[in-house]
Design an enzyme around this catalytic site. Structure first.
Site, PDB file in Angstrom:
ATOM      1  N   ASN A  21      54.606  16.001  -8.853  1.00  0.00           N
ATOM      2  CA  ASN A  21      54.542  16.707  -7.576  1.00  0.00           C
ATOM      3  C   ASN A  21      54.005  18.105  -7.822  1.00  0.00           C
ATOM      4  O   ASN A  21      54.622  18.895  -8.533  1.00  0.00           O
ATOM      5  CB  ASN A  21      55.917  16.787  -6.924  1.00  0.00           C
ATOM      6  CG  ASN A  21      55.788  17.260  -5.488  1.00  0.00           C
ATOM      7  OD1 ASN A  21      55.429  16.500  -4.607  1.00  0.00           O
ATOM      8  ND2 ASN A  21      56.036  18.547  -5.273  1.00  0.00           N
ATOM      9  N   ARG A  29       1.385  13.647   7.899  1.00  0.00           N
ATOM     10  CA  ARG A  29       2.080  13.927   9.168  1.00  0.00           C
ATOM     11  C   ARG A  29       3.563  14.229   8.983  1.00  0.00           C
ATOM     12  O   ARG A  29       4.222  14.727   9.889  1.00  0.00           O
ATOM     13  CB  ARG A  29       1.871  12.735  10.134  1.00  0.00           C
ATOM     14  CG  ARG A  29       0.451  12.657  10.668  1.00  0.00           C
ATOM     15  CD  ARG A  29       0.134  11.316  11.334  1.00  0.00           C
ATOM     16  NE  ARG A  29      -0.237  10.286  10.352  1.00  0.00           N
ATOM     17  CZ  ARG A  29      -0.626   9.050  10.661  1.00  0.00           C
ATOM     18  NH1 ARG A  29      -0.673   8.670  11.933  1.00  0.00           N
ATOM     19  NH2 ARG A  29      -0.949   8.185   9.716  1.00  0.00           N
ATOM     20  N   ASN A  31      40.503  26.518 -14.554  1.00  0.00           N
ATOM     21  CA  ASN A  31      39.824  25.770 -15.614  1.00  0.00           C
ATOM     22  C   ASN A  31      38.664  26.538 -16.220  1.00  0.00           C
ATOM     23  O   ASN A  31      38.132  26.132 -17.239  1.00  0.00           O
ATOM     24  CB  ASN A  31      39.325  24.424 -15.071  1.00  0.00           C
ATOM     25  CG  ASN A  31      38.421  24.577 -13.868  1.00  0.00           C
ATOM     26  OD1 ASN A  31      38.568  25.529 -13.092  1.00  0.00           O
ATOM     27  ND2 ASN A  31      37.501  23.667 -13.704  1.00  0.00           N
ATOM     28  N   GLY A  76      -1.091   6.515   0.026  1.00  0.00           N
ATOM     29  CA  GLY A  76      -1.466   7.536   1.007  1.00  0.00           C
ATOM     30  C   GLY A  76      -0.656   8.814   0.862  1.00  0.00           C
ATOM     31  O   GLY A  76       0.377   8.862   0.189  1.00  0.00           O
ATOM     32  N   GLY A 104      -3.495   1.063  15.268  1.00  0.00           N
ATOM     33  CA  GLY A 104      -4.715   0.326  15.528  1.00  0.00           C
ATOM     34  C   GLY A 104      -4.456  -0.692  16.639  1.00  0.00           C
ATOM     35  O   GLY A 104      -3.395  -1.302  16.687  1.00  0.00           O
ATOM     36  N   LEU A 111       0.845  -1.198   0.000  1.00  0.00           N
ATOM     37  CA  LEU A 111       0.000   0.000   0.000  1.00  0.00           C
ATOM     38  C   LEU A 111       0.881   1.249   0.000  1.00  0.00           C
ATOM     39  O   LEU A 111       1.614   1.510   0.954  1.00  0.00           O
ATOM     40  CB  LEU A 111      -0.915  -0.001   1.230  1.00  0.00           C
ATOM     41  CG  LEU A 111      -1.785  -1.254   1.405  1.00  0.00           C
ATOM     42  CD1 LEU A 111      -2.748  -1.059   2.573  1.00  0.00           C
ATOM     43  CD2 LEU A 111      -2.547  -1.570   0.131  1.00  0.00           C
ATOM     44  N   ALA A 112       0.799   2.002  -1.086  1.00  0.00           N
ATOM     45  CA  ALA A 112       1.693   3.158  -1.239  1.00  0.00           C
ATOM     46  C   ALA A 112       0.960   4.362  -1.816  1.00  0.00           C
ATOM     47  O   ALA A 112       1.556   5.204  -2.482  1.00  0.00           O
ATOM     48  CB  ALA A 112       2.873   2.779  -2.130  1.00  0.00           C
ATOM     49  N   LYS A 145       5.952  10.925   1.683  1.00  0.00           N
ATOM     50  CA  LYS A 145       6.498  10.205   2.836  1.00  0.00           C
ATOM     51  C   LYS A 145       7.337   9.008   2.420  1.00  0.00           C
ATOM     52  O   LYS A 145       8.442   8.792   2.939  1.00  0.00           O
ATOM     53  CB  LYS A 145       5.348   9.752   3.738  1.00  0.00           C
ATOM     54  CG  LYS A 145       5.776   8.841   4.867  1.00  0.00           C
ATOM     55  CD  LYS A 145       4.629   8.560   5.824  1.00  0.00           C
ATOM     56  CE  LYS A 145       3.759   7.422   5.362  1.00  0.00           C
ATOM     57  NZ  LYS A 145       2.775   7.016   6.390  1.00  0.00           N
TER      58      LYS A 145
HETATM   59  C1  UD1 Z   1      -2.541   1.744   9.570  1.00  0.00           C
HETATM   60  C2  UD1 Z   1      -3.605   0.806  10.137  1.00  0.00           C
HETATM   61  C3  UD1 Z   1      -3.390   0.680  11.636  1.00  0.00           C
HETATM   62  C4  UD1 Z   1      -1.984   0.145  11.900  1.00  0.00           C
HETATM   63  C5  UD1 Z   1      -0.931   1.003  11.208  1.00  0.00           C
HETATM   64  C6  UD1 Z   1       0.418   0.300  11.290  1.00  0.00           C
HETATM   65  C7  UD1 Z   1      -5.615   1.103   8.766  1.00  0.00           C
HETATM   66  C8  UD1 Z   1      -6.975   1.675   8.712  1.00  0.00           C
HETATM   67  N1  UD1 Z   1      -4.933   1.348   9.875  1.00  0.00           N
HETATM   68  O1  UD1 Z   1      -2.736   3.015  10.152  1.00  0.00           O
HETATM   69  O2  UD1 Z   1      -4.332  -0.202  12.193  1.00  0.00           O
HETATM   70  O3  UD1 Z   1      -1.739   0.104  13.301  1.00  0.00           O
HETATM   71  O4  UD1 Z   1      -1.237   1.197   9.833  1.00  0.00           O
HETATM   72  O5  UD1 Z   1       1.483   1.089  10.872  1.00  0.00           O
HETATM   73  O6  UD1 Z   1      -5.215   0.437   7.839  1.00  0.00           O
HETATM   74  N2  UD1 Z   1      -2.533   3.955   2.000  1.00  0.00           N
HETATM   75  C9  UD1 Z   1      -3.039   3.692   0.745  1.00  0.00           C
HETATM   76  N3  UD1 Z   1      -4.250   4.220   0.408  1.00  0.00           N
HETATM   77  C10 UD1 Z   1      -4.985   4.973   1.271  1.00  0.00           C
HETATM   78  C11 UD1 Z   1      -4.469   5.215   2.571  1.00  0.00           C
HETATM   79  C12 UD1 Z   1      -3.247   4.683   2.904  1.00  0.00           C
HETATM   80  O7  UD1 Z   1      -2.405   3.021  -0.071  1.00  0.00           O
HETATM   81  O8  UD1 Z   1      -6.064   5.430   0.894  1.00  0.00           O
HETATM   82  C13 UD1 Z   1      -1.210   3.412   2.353  1.00  0.00           C
HETATM   83  C14 UD1 Z   1      -0.226   4.462   2.848  1.00  0.00           C
HETATM   84  O9  UD1 Z   1       0.568   4.979   1.771  1.00  0.00           O
HETATM   85  C15 UD1 Z   1       0.609   3.693   3.858  1.00  0.00           C
HETATM   86  C16 UD1 Z   1      -0.309   2.608   4.345  1.00  0.00           C
HETATM   87  O10 UD1 Z   1      -1.371   2.525   3.425  1.00  0.00           O
HETATM   88  O11 UD1 Z   1       1.760   3.114   3.259  1.00  0.00           O
HETATM   89  C17 UD1 Z   1      -0.856   2.894   5.752  1.00  0.00           C
HETATM   90  O12 UD1 Z   1      -1.507   4.144   5.738  1.00  0.00           O
HETATM   91  P1  UD1 Z   1      -1.405   5.131   6.975  1.00  0.00           P
HETATM   92  O13 UD1 Z   1      -2.245   6.318   6.689  1.00  0.00           O
HETATM   93  O14 UD1 Z   1       0.002   5.362   7.355  1.00  0.00           O
HETATM   94  O15 UD1 Z   1      -2.143   4.249   8.092  1.00  0.00           O
HETATM   95  P2  UD1 Z   1      -2.003   4.357   9.671  1.00  0.00           P
HETATM   96  O16 UD1 Z   1      -2.811   5.491  10.148  1.00  0.00           O
HETATM   97  O17 UD1 Z   1      -0.575   4.322  10.053  1.00  0.00           O
HETATM   98 CA    CA Z   2       1.303   4.404   8.957  1.00  0.00          CA
END
Ligand code: UD1
Ligand code: CA
Length: 476
Positions: free
Chosen positions: A383, A18, A392, A14, A146, A11-12, A25
Site C-alpha cells: 500500500n 495535395r 528515480n 507519387g 478520372g 502504385l506507390a 502521403k
Molecule cells: C488517378 C487516376 C484517375 C482516378 C484516380 C482514382 C491516372 C492518370 N489517374 O488519379 O483516373 O480517378 O487515380 O483515385 O492514373 N503514382 C505512381 N507514379 C507516378 C504517379 C502516381 O506510382 O508517377 C501512384 C501514386 O503514388 C498513387 C497512385 O499512383 O498511389 C495514383 O496517383 P495520383 O496522383 O493520386 O492519381 P490521381 O490524380 O488520384
Molecule cells: Ca489519387
C-alpha cells in the site's frame, strides 16, 4: 494456394503534393496503420503469384514499409518519367518474360478497398473475356477523379482525367477508381506507345483504355457494391473522411463480436486492436495500435490505450496508457497516466493522479492517490500512501527502487533511488528514504514536532486566525 496467373502492381511512387506534408502521403496513418499498409494487406490476401510495388518519392521509407508488410514483393524503382502509365510500364517490364496472365493494378492511395471487391473484379474480368476491366463508382463528389466516358451501347470508350476534361465531361458522375485488371499482352502492347500530351504532361495508365477500345478490344467497367471503398486519399480532408468511415466499420465489427460501444461517434479503435466479447467501451475512448482487451473489462470514458494489454474485468477510467500491461480485476484512474513498461498485476490499483513508468507492480498493490512510481518493482499487497513517490533521477542517471511485499508506505514518503524496502516494512508519513529498510522495520526520519504555544497571538495579532484561536481557548 497462390494464383500464378495473377500479378498485382501497387502504385506507390507519387509525391502526394495535395497533402502538403513532410510525411509522404502513403505513410499517413489511418486506423493506426499507414495508408499503403491497408492496400498491401488487401492485395496480399489475393495470394497473387507476383506482387510488385512501384516506388520513387521518399523511396527508402516506402520500400522499408513494403519490406515489412509484404515481404515476398518486388520493389520497382520508377525513373524520372512521371505518371501512372510509366509506373505500370516499368513494373510490367519487371515481370518474368513468360508471364502470360492478368495484371491487377491498384493505386496505393485507396486504403478502404477490400479483398472481396477485388476478387469480384478478377472473377468478372476473367469470365468476360475483356482485354481490361476496371472498378467504377458513382460518387456524390467526383471532383478530381478520372471520368468514364461511354459511347455507343454504353460501351466504355475512354477515361478522361478531371484536369483534361471538358465542362460536359466533368458532369459525368461515373469515376475511375484507379483499380484495373489487364491481360498482360494488352499492357505490353500499349504502354510503350503512351504519350504525355495532357494537362499534367504525364504518361497516364488510363490512356491504355482508349488505345484498347480503338483497336476494337472490349473493356469492362464494374460498379463496386460499396462505392465508399473506392475513395482515394489525395488531401487531408479525404484522409479524415476515410479514417472516420473505416473507424465506423471497425466499431460495427466489434459490436457484432459482442463488444458494447456506447458512443461510436466519439470512440476510435485501430485496425490491429483485439477486443473480447463483453468488453464495454465508454464515450471519448481511443483504443490504439495492437491493444488487446479481455472480457468484462470496462474502458473509458475519456481513455486512451496505446498498445496495451488489459486483463479480464479491469476498469480503466479517464486515463492514458501506453505500452502497459494492466492485469485482471484491476482499477485504473480516474486520471491515471501509465507510461511504457508499466506492468500492473491482478487486483492492483493505479488511482487518481498517479503516474507510472517502467514499473512492475505486484498482485493487489495499490497506488491510489497522487503517486509517481518510475523504474521500480513493488511486491504483492503493497500500500503506497497518498503522495508517495520514487525519486528515480539524480539529475544525471535513473535508479531503481524496490519495495517488498505487504509493506506499508505512509503518505508523502520519498524513495531516493537506488534504495530497497524489505518485505512487511513500514515508513512514517513524510519519510525521505535514503538508505535500505530491512524487512519488518519502521523507517522514520522526520524531525520531532514542536508546538510553540501562543505564537499566533504574539506574531499575528488581530488576524482572523488570532480571533479564531482566542474564541477556541475561551470556549474551553
Ligand atoms: C488517378 C487516376 C484517375 C482516378 C484516380 C482514382 C491516372 C492518370 N489517374 O488519379 O483516373 O480517378 O487515380 O483515385 O492514373 N503514382 C505512381 N507514379 C507516378 C504517379 C502516381 O506510382 O508517377 C501512384 C501514386 O503514388 C498513387 C497512385 O499512383 O498511389 C495514383 O496517383 P495520383 O496522383 O493520386 O492519381 P490521381 O490524380 O488520384
Ligand atoms: Ca489519387
Amino acid at each position: 494456394m497462390s494464383d500464378s496467373n495473377l500479378a498485382v502492381i501497387v502504385l506507390a511512387a507519387g509525391q502526394g503534393t495535395r497533402m502538403r506534408s513532410a510525411t509522404p502521403k502513403l505513410l499517413h496513418p489511418l486506423a493506426g496503420a499507414p495508408v499503403l499498409s491497408h492496400v498491401l494487406a488487401t492485395v496480399s490476401a489475393l495470394s497473387a503469384g507476383h506482387l510488385l510495388v512501384v516506388v520513387r518519392h521518399e523511396r527508402d521509407r516506402i520500400a522499408a514499409l513494403v519490406a515489412e508488410d509484404a515481404p515476398g514483393s518486388v520493389i520497382v524503382d520508377q525513373d524520372e518519367v512521371p505518371g501512372t502509365g510509366r509506373a505500370v510500364e516499368q513494373a510490367v517490364d519487371a515481370l518474368p518474360g513468360d508471364f502470360d496472365g492478368d495484371v491487377l493494378v491498384v493505386n496505393g492511395d485507396v486504403p478502404l478497398l477490400d479483398p472481396a471487391t477485388l476478387e469480384r473484379l478478377i472473377e468478372r474480368h476473367r469470365s468476360s473475356g475483356a482485354a481490361a476491366s476496371l472498378l467504377s463508382a458513382i460518387l456524390d463528389d467526383a471532383t478530381g477523379y478520372g471520368r468514364i466516358i461511354r459511347g455507343e451501347a454504353e460501351r466504355v470508350q475512354r477515361i478522361v482525367e478531371h484536369k483534361d476534361a471538358t465542362a460536359e465531361e466533368r458532369r459525368v458522375a461515373e469515376i475511375n477508381a484507379g483499380v484495373y485488371i489487364f491481360r498482360v499482352a494488352a499492357l505490353r502492347a500499349e504502354l510503350p506507345r503512351l504519350g504525355t500530351d495532357n494537362a499534367q504532361s504525364e504518361k497516364y495508365v488510363t490512356d491504355v483504355i482508349q488505345a484498347l477500345t480503338e483497336r476494337g478490344e472490349m473493356v469492362g467497367a464494374h460498379a463496386a457494391e460499396e462505392a465508399w471503398r473506392l475513395e482515394g486519399i489525395n488531401d487531408r480532408v479525404q484522409l479524415a473522411d476515410a479514417a472516420a468511415r473505416l473507424n465506423a466499420e471497425i466499431i460495427r465489427f466489434w459490436q457484432r463480436e459482442g463488444v458494447t460501444v456506447q458512443d461510436p461517434a466519439t470512440t476510435w479503435i485501430d485496425r490491429d486492436v483485439s477486443l473480447a466479447p463483453d468488453v464495454t467501451v465508454l464515450p471519448g475512448t481511443q483504443i490504439l495500435r495492437a491493444s488487446v482487451v479481455a472480457t468484462g473489462a470496462v474502458i473509458g470514458p475519456d481513455t486512451t490505450l496505446n498498445a496495451c494489454e488489459v486483463g479480464e474485468n479491469a476498469v480503466v477510467r479517464r486515463s492514458d496508457a501506453t505500452l502497459a500491461v494492466i492485469g485482471a480485476d484491476t482499477t485504473v484512474g480516474p486520471f491515471a497516466y501509465l507510461r511504457p513498461g508499466t506492468q500492473l498485476a491482478d487486483e492492483g490499483t493505479i488511482g487518481t493522479f498517479s503516474e507510472t513508468k517502467n514499473a512492475i507492480i505486484g498482485r493487489g498493490s495499490k497506488l491510489a492517490h497522487f503517486n509517481y512510481v518510475g523504474d521500480a518493482e513493488l511486491g504483492e499487497g503493497v500500500n503506497l500512501g497518498a503522495g508517495s513517490i520514487t525519486a528515480n533521477y539524480d539529475g544525471v542517471d535513473k535508479h531503481r527502487t524496490e519495495i517488498g511485499s505487504h509493506s506499508r508506505v505512509a503518505s508523502h514518503t520519498v524513495f531516493v533511488a537506488p534504495v530497497r524496502m524489505g518485505d512487511g516494512a513500514y515508513t512514517g508519513a513524510g519519510t525521505v528514504v535514503r538508505k535500505d529498510i530491512p524487512a519488518g522495520a519502521l523507517a522514520i526520519n522526520v524531525a520531532p514536532q514542536r508546538n510553540m504555544e501562543g505564537w499566533v497571538a504574539t506574531h499575528r495579532p488581530g488576524t482572523a486566525a488570532d480571533e479564531a484561536a482566542q474564541s477556541a481557548s475561551s470556549d474551553r
